[in-house]
Motif scaffolding. Structure first.
Motif, short mmCIF file in Angstrom:
data_model
loop_
_atom_site.label_atom_id
_atom_site.label_comp_id
_atom_site.label_asym_id
_atom_site.label_seq_id
_atom_site.Cartn_x
_atom_site.Cartn_y
_atom_site.Cartn_z
N ASP A 157 0.81 -1.23 0.00
CA ASP A 157 0.00 0.00 0.00
C ASP A 157 0.84 1.27 0.00
OD1 ASP A 157 -2.28 -1.52 -0.01
OD2 ASP A 157 -2.39 -1.58 2.18
N PHE A 158 2.14 1.13 0.23
CA PHE A 158 3.00 2.31 0.24
C PHE A 158 3.19 2.82 -1.19
CE2 PHE A 158 7.19 4.22 -0.26
CZ PHE A 158 7.04 5.29 0.61
N PRO A 159 3.01 4.13 -1.42
CA PRO A 159 3.18 4.65 -2.78
C PRO A 159 4.65 4.74 -3.18
CG PRO A 159 2.60 6.43 -1.25
CD PRO A 159 2.60 5.16 -0.45
N TYR A 160 5.15 3.65 -3.72
CA TYR A 160 6.56 3.55 -4.13
C TYR A 160 6.82 4.49 -5.31
CZ TYR A 160 10.73 1.31 -6.11
OH TYR A 160 11.98 1.05 -6.62
N ARG A 161 7.74 5.42 -5.10
CA ARG A 161 8.11 6.38 -6.15
C ARG A 161 9.63 6.35 -6.33
NH1 ARG A 161 4.75 8.98 -2.71
NH2 ARG A 161 6.54 9.99 -1.77
N PRO A 162 10.13 5.44 -7.18
CA PRO A 162 11.58 5.34 -7.36
C PRO A 162 12.15 6.61 -7.94
CG PRO A 162 10.42 4.09 -9.05
CD PRO A 162 9.38 4.55 -8.07
N GLY A 163 13.36 6.99 -7.46
CA GLY A 163 13.98 8.22 -7.95
C GLY A 163 15.31 7.99 -8.63
N VAL A 164 15.87 6.80 -8.47
CA VAL A 164 17.23 6.57 -8.96
C VAL A 164 17.46 5.07 -9.16
CG1 VAL A 164 18.23 6.43 -6.61
CG2 VAL A 164 19.67 7.19 -8.51
N HIS A 165 18.36 4.75 -10.09
CA HIS A 165 18.84 3.38 -10.24
C HIS A 165 20.28 3.35 -9.74
CE1 HIS A 165 15.69 1.73 -13.06
NE2 HIS A 165 15.43 3.02 -13.11
N VAL A 166 20.63 2.37 -8.90
CA VAL A 166 22.01 2.28 -8.41
C VAL A 166 22.65 0.97 -8.88
CG1 VAL A 166 21.58 3.77 -6.42
CG2 VAL A 166 21.35 1.29 -6.16
N ASN A 167 24.00 1.00 -8.90
CA ASN A 167 24.80 -0.15 -9.36
C ASN A 167 24.40 -0.59 -10.77
OD1 ASN A 167 26.45 -0.47 -6.97
ND2 ASN A 167 24.57 -1.10 -5.94
N TYR A 168 24.14 0.41 -11.62
CA TYR A 168 23.67 0.11 -12.97
C TYR A 168 24.76 -0.53 -13.83
CZ TYR A 168 20.26 0.71 -16.77
OH TYR A 168 19.33 0.50 -17.76
N GLN A 169 26.02 -0.37 -13.44
CA GLN A 169 27.11 -1.02 -14.19
C GLN A 169 26.98 -2.55 -14.13
OE1 GLN A 169 31.01 -0.17 -12.55
NE2 GLN A 169 30.32 -0.48 -10.45
N GLU A 170 26.22 -3.06 -13.15
CA GLU A 170 26.06 -4.51 -13.01
C GLU A 170 24.73 -5.00 -13.58
OE1 GLU A 170 27.05 -5.84 -8.92
OE2 GLU A 170 27.88 -3.84 -8.62
N THR A 171 24.01 -4.14 -14.27
CA THR A 171 22.63 -4.49 -14.65
C THR A 171 22.52 -5.69 -15.57
OG1 THR A 171 20.51 -3.60 -15.38
CG2 THR A 171 22.43 -2.97 -16.70
N LYS A 172 21.44 -6.44 -15.39
CA LYS A 172 21.04 -7.51 -16.31
C LYS A 172 19.69 -7.17 -16.93
CE LYS A 172 24.44 -10.41 -15.43
NZ LYS A 172 25.45 -10.66 -16.46
N LEU A 173 19.14 -6.02 -16.54
CA LEU A 173 17.83 -5.63 -17.05
C LEU A 173 17.80 -4.10 -17.20
CD1 LEU A 173 14.85 -6.40 -17.76
CD2 LEU A 173 14.31 -5.99 -15.36
N ARG A 174 18.10 -3.64 -18.40
CA ARG A 174 18.09 -2.20 -18.64
C ARG A 174 16.66 -1.68 -18.54
NH1 ARG A 174 22.80 -0.06 -19.93
NH2 ARG A 174 24.45 -1.58 -20.24
N MET A 175 16.49 -0.54 -17.87
CA MET A 175 15.16 0.00 -17.65
C MET A 175 15.14 1.44 -18.14
SD MET A 175 14.69 -1.79 -13.90
CE MET A 175 13.04 -1.27 -13.47
N LYS A 176 14.50 1.68 -19.27
CA LYS A 176 14.53 3.01 -19.89
C LYS A 176 13.34 3.84 -19.40
CE LYS A 176 17.47 1.45 -23.52
NZ LYS A 176 17.93 1.47 -24.89
N ASP A 177 13.45 4.29 -18.14
CA ASP A 177 12.36 5.03 -17.51
C ASP A 177 12.71 6.50 -17.30
OD1 ASP A 177 14.25 4.80 -15.52
OD2 ASP A 177 13.02 3.60 -14.18
N GLY A 178 13.90 6.93 -17.81
CA GLY A 178 14.26 8.34 -17.69
C GLY A 178 14.86 8.73 -16.35
N LEU A 179 14.90 7.81 -15.38
CA LEU A 179 15.49 8.12 -14.08
C LEU A 179 17.01 8.04 -14.17
CD1 LEU A 179 13.11 6.05 -11.74
CD2 LEU A 179 13.15 8.54 -12.03
N PRO A 180 17.74 8.79 -13.29
CA PRO A 180 19.20 8.73 -13.31
C PRO A 180 19.71 7.31 -13.05
CG PRO A 180 18.41 10.29 -11.64
CD PRO A 180 17.21 9.68 -12.26
N LYS A 181 20.77 6.97 -13.80
CA LYS A 181 21.39 5.64 -13.66
C LYS A 181 22.78 5.82 -13.09
CE LYS A 181 17.90 3.70 -15.89
NZ LYS A 181 17.08 4.89 -16.09
N MET A 182 22.94 5.50 -11.80
CA MET A 182 24.24 5.63 -11.16
C MET A 182 25.09 4.40 -11.49
SD MET A 182 23.56 8.44 -9.31
CE MET A 182 25.17 8.50 -8.58
#
Ligand SMILES: [Zn+2]
Ligand SMILES: [Zn+2]
Length: 156
Positions: free
Chosen positions: A115-140
């Protein structure tokens, strides 16, 4: 007077709104109160390996904002490193929290507080990603500078 009191108390309730959470089976129940410090997605190998999922949706809270209400004895803990104490329900295996003592923050996995309104603001450890997410949020590349990382951002 009564109306003013009511307005005041409802504002107070809004500021400190409580959301309940639980493990997969319900043996462990808890509540979070107020607002998390930061929310986002972690793509690191540790989160993926432990969760068996491609990405971890995190909400980081001050410890005092998280209160266990049921099943405290039913929580298992594993810490591969002193930076992450991963917690789950001993009955269903459902994941609950990741306690980060060095930040004094607790990651409450977003899916366990539905029920918590989850509002992601950032992606972290993106250098290790296995699932690219093109949502316009910053990719650290790793994590923000203020949390001890490089603060470098990457292309989506
Ligand atoms: Zn459970
Ligand atoms: Zn991670």
């Amino acid at each position: 007077m009564e109306i003013a009191d009511e307005v005041h108390s409802s504002e107070h309730t809004l500021n400190g709104k409580t959301y309940t959470g639980s493990c997969f089976c319900g043996a462990v129940q808890f509540a979070v109160r107020g607002e998390p410090v930061v929310m986002g997605y972690c793509h690191c190998e540790s989160c993926r390996s432990w969760s068996a999922g491609p990405v971890n949706a995190f909400t980081l809270w001050k410890p005092e904002a998280v209160q266990l209400t049921r099943g405290e004895d039913n929580i298992g803990t594993y810490n591969k490193t002193p930076r992450s104490y991963r917690k789950w329900c001993k009955t269903c295996g459902g994941h609950l929290f990741n306690v980060h003592p060095h930040w004094d923050l607790i990651d409450v996995y977003a899916p366990v507080i539905p029920d918590f309104p989850y509002r992601p603001g950032v992606h972290v450890n993106y250098q290790e990603t296995k699932l690219r997410m093109k949502d316009g949020l910053p990719k650290m590349k790793d994590i923000p500078k203020e949390m001890g990382g490089s603060g470098i951002t990457m292309a989506e």
